[in-house]
Each structure stands twice: as structure tokens, then as C-alpha cells.
Design a protein around this motif. Structure first.
Motif, PDB file in Angstrom:
ATOM      1  N   CYS A  81      -6.236 -30.978  50.296  1.00 26.11           N
ATOM      2  CA  CYS A  81      -5.744 -30.380  51.348  1.00 26.11           C
ATOM      3  C   CYS A  81      -6.500 -29.247  51.435  1.00 26.11           C
ATOM      4  N   VAL A  82      -6.716 -28.845  52.856  1.00 22.13           N
ATOM      5  CA  VAL A  82      -7.001 -27.276  53.201  1.00 22.13           C
ATOM      6  C   VAL A  82      -6.092 -26.271  52.960  1.00 22.13           C
ATOM      7  N   GLY A  83      -4.749 -26.773  52.505  1.00 18.85           N
ATOM      8  CA  GLY A  83      -3.777 -25.833  52.241  1.00 18.85           C
ATOM      9  C   GLY A  83      -4.053 -25.245  50.761  1.00 18.85           C
ATOM     10  N   CYS A  84      -4.598 -26.282  49.960  1.00 21.20           N
ATOM     11  CA  CYS A  84      -4.828 -26.017  48.618  1.00 21.20           C
ATOM     12  C   CYS A  84      -6.257 -25.539  48.174  1.00 21.20           C
ATOM     13  N   ALA A  85      -7.195 -26.061  49.220  1.00 19.98           N
ATOM     14  CA  ALA A  85      -8.477 -25.736  49.053  1.00 19.98           C
ATOM     15  C   ALA A  85      -9.194 -25.637  50.414  1.00 19.98           C
ATOM     16  N   PRO A  86      -8.901 -24.573  50.864  1.00 22.36           N
ATOM     17  CA  PRO A  86      -9.376 -24.087  52.351  1.00 22.36           C
ATOM     18  C   PRO A  86     -10.959 -23.899  52.455  1.00 22.36           C
ATOM     19  N   PHE A  87     -11.580 -24.283  53.394  1.00 21.15           N
ATOM     20  CA  PHE A  87     -13.059 -24.155  53.738  1.00 21.15           C
ATOM     21  C   PHE A  87     -13.321 -22.635  53.532  1.00 21.15           C
ATOM     22  N   GLU A  88     -14.295 -22.207  52.753  1.00 22.54           N
ATOM     23  CA  GLU A  88     -14.439 -20.991  52.585  1.00 22.54           C
ATOM     24  C   GLU A  88     -16.096 -20.366  52.748  1.00 22.54           C
ATOM     25  N   ALA A  89     -16.313 -19.546  53.089  1.00 22.65           N
ATOM     26  CA  ALA A  89     -17.890 -19.107  53.198  1.00 22.65           C
ATOM     27  C   ALA A  89     -18.291 -18.688  51.771  1.00 22.65           C
ATOM     28  N   GLU A  90     -17.533 -18.043  51.221  1.00 18.77           N
ATOM     29  CA  GLU A  90     -17.870 -17.592  49.888  1.00 18.77           C
ATOM     30  C   GLU A  90     -16.739 -18.111  48.770  1.00 18.77           C
ATOM     31  N   ALA A  91     -16.734 -18.526  47.568  1.00 14.76           N
ATOM     32  CA  ALA A  91     -15.836 -18.831  46.711  1.00 14.76           C
ATOM     33  C   ALA A  91     -15.251 -17.471  46.313  1.00 14.76           C
ATOM     34  N   LYS A  92     -14.109 -17.385  46.319  1.00 10.48           N
ATOM     35  CA  LYS A  92     -13.231 -16.003  45.842  1.00 10.48           C
ATOM     36  C   LYS A  92     -12.656 -16.336  44.406  1.00 10.48           C
ATOM     37  N   PHE A  93     -12.433 -17.705  44.135  1.00 11.95           N
ATOM     38  CA  PHE A  93     -11.987 -18.078  42.871  1.00 11.95           C
ATOM     39  C   PHE A  93     -12.645 -19.391  42.485  1.00 11.95           C
ATOM     40  N   CYS A  94     -12.940 -19.570  41.161  1.00  9.12           N
ATOM     41  CA  CYS A  94     -13.244 -20.763  40.777  1.00  9.12           C
ATOM     42  C   CYS A  94     -12.182 -21.982  40.758  1.00  9.12           C
ATOM     43  N   LYS A  95     -12.586 -23.079  41.314  1.00 12.32           N
ATOM     44  CA  LYS A  95     -11.672 -24.071  41.667  1.00 12.32           C
ATOM     45  C   LYS A  95     -11.116 -24.937  40.342  1.00 12.32           C
ATOM     46  N   ASN A  96     -12.002 -24.725  39.262  1.00 15.48           N
ATOM     47  CA  ASN A  96     -12.014 -25.112  38.065  1.00 15.48           C
ATOM     48  C   ASN A  96     -10.765 -24.535  36.906  1.00 15.48           C
ATOM     49  N   CYS A  97     -11.585 -23.206  36.732  1.00 15.55           N
ATOM     50  CA  CYS A  97     -10.689 -22.558  35.946  1.00 15.55           C
ATOM     51  C   CYS A  97      -9.642 -21.163  36.538  1.00 15.55           C
ATOM     52  N   GLY A  98     -10.017 -20.787  37.765  1.00 14.33           N
ATOM     53  CA  GLY A  98      -9.138 -19.888  38.488  1.00 14.33           C
ATOM     54  C   GLY A  98      -9.659 -18.434  38.235  1.00 14.33           C
ATOM     55  N   ILE A  99     -10.643 -18.159  37.866  1.00 12.16           N
ATOM     56  CA  ILE A  99     -11.100 -16.811  37.481  1.00 12.16           C
ATOM     57  C   ILE A  99     -11.632 -16.320  38.748  1.00 12.16           C
ATOM     58  N   LYS A 100     -11.407 -14.948  38.858  1.00  7.65           N
ATOM     59  CA  LYS A 100     -11.813 -14.362  40.349  1.00  7.65           C
ATOM     60  C   LYS A 100     -13.303 -14.112  40.233  1.00  7.65           C
ATOM     61  N   ILE A 101     -14.150 -14.710  41.372  1.00 10.91           N
ATOM     62  CA  ILE A 101     -15.533 -14.686  41.482  1.00 10.91           C
ATOM     63  C   ILE A 101     -15.858 -13.135  42.008  1.00 10.91           C
ATOM     64  N   ARG A 102     -16.658 -12.159  41.526  1.00  9.34           N
ATOM     65  CA  ARG A 102     -16.857 -10.910  41.925  1.00  9.34           C
ATOM     66  C   ARG A 102     -18.217 -10.786  42.594  1.00  9.34           C
ATOM     67  N   LYS A 103     -19.249 -11.635  42.446  1.00  7.40           N
ATOM     68  CA  LYS A 103     -20.340 -11.639  42.915  1.00  7.40           C
ATOM     69  C   LYS A 103     -20.962 -13.012  43.347  1.00  7.40           C
ATOM     70  N   LEU A 104     -21.918 -13.080  44.242  1.00  9.76           N
ATOM     71  CA  LEU A 104     -22.389 -14.262  44.964  1.00  9.76           C
ATOM     72  C   LEU A 104     -23.320 -14.873  43.646  1.00  9.76           C
ATOM     73  N   THR A 105     -22.932 -16.222  43.131  1.00 15.00           N
ATOM     74  CA  THR A 105     -23.502 -16.868  42.159  1.00 15.00           C
ATOM     75  C   THR A 105     -23.346 -18.448  42.177  1.00 15.00           C
ATOM     76  N   LYS A 106     -24.073 -19.335  41.818  1.00 12.31           N
ATOM     77  CA  LYS A 106     -24.202 -20.577  41.821  1.00 12.31           C
ATOM     78  C   LYS A 106     -23.113 -21.248  40.790  1.00 12.31           C
ATOM     79  N   GLN A 107     -22.744 -20.732  39.795  1.00 10.14           N
ATOM     80  CA  GLN A 107     -21.791 -21.134  38.787  1.00 10.14           C
ATOM     81  C   GLN A 107     -20.764 -20.219  38.428  1.00 10.14           C
ATOM     82  N   CYS A 108     -19.916 -20.596  37.982  1.00  6.52           N
ATOM     83  CA  CYS A 108     -18.664 -19.695  37.522  1.00  6.52           C
ATOM     84  C   CYS A 108     -19.233 -18.965  36.370  1.00  6.52           C
ATOM     85  N   PRO A 109     -19.058 -17.979  36.133  1.00 12.18           N
ATOM     86  CA  PRO A 109     -19.468 -17.088  34.813  1.00 12.18           C
ATOM     87  C   PRO A 109     -18.563 -17.360  33.769  1.00 12.18           C
TER      88      PRO A 109
END
Length: 124
Positions: A81-109
Motif C-alpha cells: 500500500c502507499v502507506g508502506c511504500a509511498p511513490f517517491e521521486a528518489e529512493a530515500k531508503f532501500c526497500k530491501n535492507c532499509g539502509i538510508k540512500i545518500r546519493k542518486l544510484t541505481k542499486q543499493c550500496p
């Protein structure tokens, strides 16, 4: 909290049985009503029959929180649901591991999984 088998509903009774109105668990918006009345030994049995025959087809279930969601409130790209996974322009957190994303990248670091932008994998 026990898992619910149907979306939020309101019962309408008449002489021929039970009818049900179903609502989105997230927004509370009306989604659909049963077209016919259902009769069973108990109201719960009638509800389950109505849900399987008519209501279920109008909802998606969030794989994270378990709520029954209308199409407008469901992020189909991540099955949540959009409560758990809102549509976002840039990922702020990885949906798989939860790490905070600090820069624009294709894959979770951290885990290497693709990051989602606007509900789709970023392919640039």
C-alpha cells in the motif's frame, strides 16, 4: 493483531439475506457493494461467501501490513500500500535492507538490489 480475511465492511440486512459494502482499509473510501444478497447460517459465513464471489476482485492486499487496499492506494511495483511504500521521486531508503540512500544510484550500496523511483526500477 489477527489477520483479517476481508476489507473493512458494513452489513446491510434485508428479508432475503445479507448484503455488504466494502471499503479501502487505508483511505476508508467506498470501493464496492455486493450485487446480490447472501444467506448463510451465520453472518460471518455470508460475509466470506460475498467476499469470495464479489468483493475480493476489487482489492489488493499489502504484503507488508496486510491491509486490503483499493487500486488507487496500491503501489503495484512493490506490492504494498502507499502507506508502506509511498511513490517517491528518489529512493530515500532501500526497500530491501532499509539502509538510508545518500546519493542518486541505481542499486543499493549495501545489498545491491535495484532502487525504485516513481514505483519503477531506475534504468538510466
Amino acid at each position: 493483531m489477527p489477520e483479517r480475511n476481508t476489507a473493512t465492511y458494513k452489513v446491510l440486512t434485508d428479508s432475503s439475506g445479507y448484503r455488504f459494502m466494502f471499503y479501502c482499509d487505508l483511505s476508508g473510501a467506498y470501493v464496492c457493494s455486493t450485487q446480490k444478497a447472501y444467506y448463510a447460517k451465520t453472518q460471518e459465513e455470508a460475509l466470506q461467501a460475498a467476499w469470495q464471489a464479489e468483493g475480493r476482485n476489487h482489492f489488493n492486499r499489502c504484503r507488508k501490513c496486510g491491509k486490503w487496499i483499493s487500486v488507487a492506494m496500491y503501489n503495484v511495483d512493490v506490492l504494498e500500500c502507499v502507506g508502506c511504500a509511498p511513490f517517491e521521486a528518489e529512493a530515500k531508503f532501500c526497500k530491501n535492507c532499509g539502509i538510508k540512500i545518500r546519493k542518486l544510484t541505481k542499486q543499493c550500496p549495501a545489498c545491491g538490489k535495484p532502487l525504485a523511483y516513481y514505483g519503477k526500477e531506475w534504468m538510466k
